[in-house]
Write an enzyme that holds these catalytic residues in place. Sequence first.
Site, PDB file in Angstrom:
ATOM      1  N   ASP A  24       0.787  -1.244   0.000  1.00  0.00           N
ATOM      2  CA  ASP A  24       0.000   0.000   0.000  1.00  0.00           C
ATOM      3  C   ASP A  24       0.815   1.287   0.000  1.00  0.00           C
ATOM      4  OD1 ASP A  24      -2.168  -1.650   0.047  1.00  0.00           O
ATOM      5  OD2 ASP A  24      -2.829  -1.138   2.074  1.00  0.00           O
ATOM      6  N   LYS A 123      -6.047  -5.512  -3.984  1.00  0.00           N
ATOM      7  CA  LYS A 123      -6.843  -6.091  -2.901  1.00  0.00           C
ATOM      8  C   LYS A 123      -7.939  -5.114  -2.486  1.00  0.00           C
ATOM      9  CE  LYS A 123      -3.564  -4.554   0.677  1.00  0.00           C
ATOM     10  NZ  LYS A 123      -4.421  -3.688   1.468  1.00  0.00           N
ATOM     11  N   CYS A 156      -2.669  -3.116   7.294  1.00  0.00           N
ATOM     12  CA  CYS A 156      -2.526  -3.999   6.130  1.00  0.00           C
ATOM     13  C   CYS A 156      -1.247  -4.819   6.154  1.00  0.00           C
ATOM     14  CB  CYS A 156      -2.619  -3.187   4.841  1.00  0.00           C
ATOM     15  SG  CYS A 156      -4.283  -2.515   4.578  1.00  0.00           S
TER      16      CYS A 156
END
Length: 211
Positions: A24, A123, A156
């Site tokens: 991310d 995702k 995450c």
Amino acid sequence: MTQEVLRTLEEQLRPAHTALVVVDMQNDFCAEGGYLQRTRAASSENPIRVDENERIAERIGRLAAEARRAGATVVWLRSVYDFKHLAPAHIAKREGEGCCMEGSWGADWFRIEPAEGDIVVTKHTFSGFHETDLHERLQARGIRTLVMTGVATNVCVDSTLRHGFFLGYNIVVAEDCVGSGNQAGHEGTLATVRVNFGSVVDSQRLLTLLA
């Protein structure tokens, strides 16, 4: 057939079975003016600071370059959080739609980006393994160890490394290549990894071990 147990970092970080996972590193999570900084900057209890993210990106970039040179796999996880992709429980935790919207500047890479031959996985929740083909793609390459980098350490990165551990991967967190606006959460994840899930190592040692 039962696989050999890889007990030492030297064994776990053999490039042929190691994947560097970049989680991310996107504008909405990392950049000044990104979704998190915009929506939480004024919070007196948990303000989001993004000033360290440029340095984290630089260190990840160096680590990714060395991983490729050594023959390891580099994986990029990217969040897309349009409400049409999210479960109702996830939507309920959002203040409103707008984080990492498909095709937006906020969903674009922050400072660093994939190179040819890297794996890129999109995702729609915190774990990079949940309802994606990440596990299958890693297995096809014979990957046994995940080196975790990116943001946020306690969300995450944490969710993905736990999921990976449950699937049988050795876990190594690059300590100076992960970050979070929640310092207590960041430190909590690192402490938990050390005790329960794997190893926490700085990027300089990882560069040496991969080489």
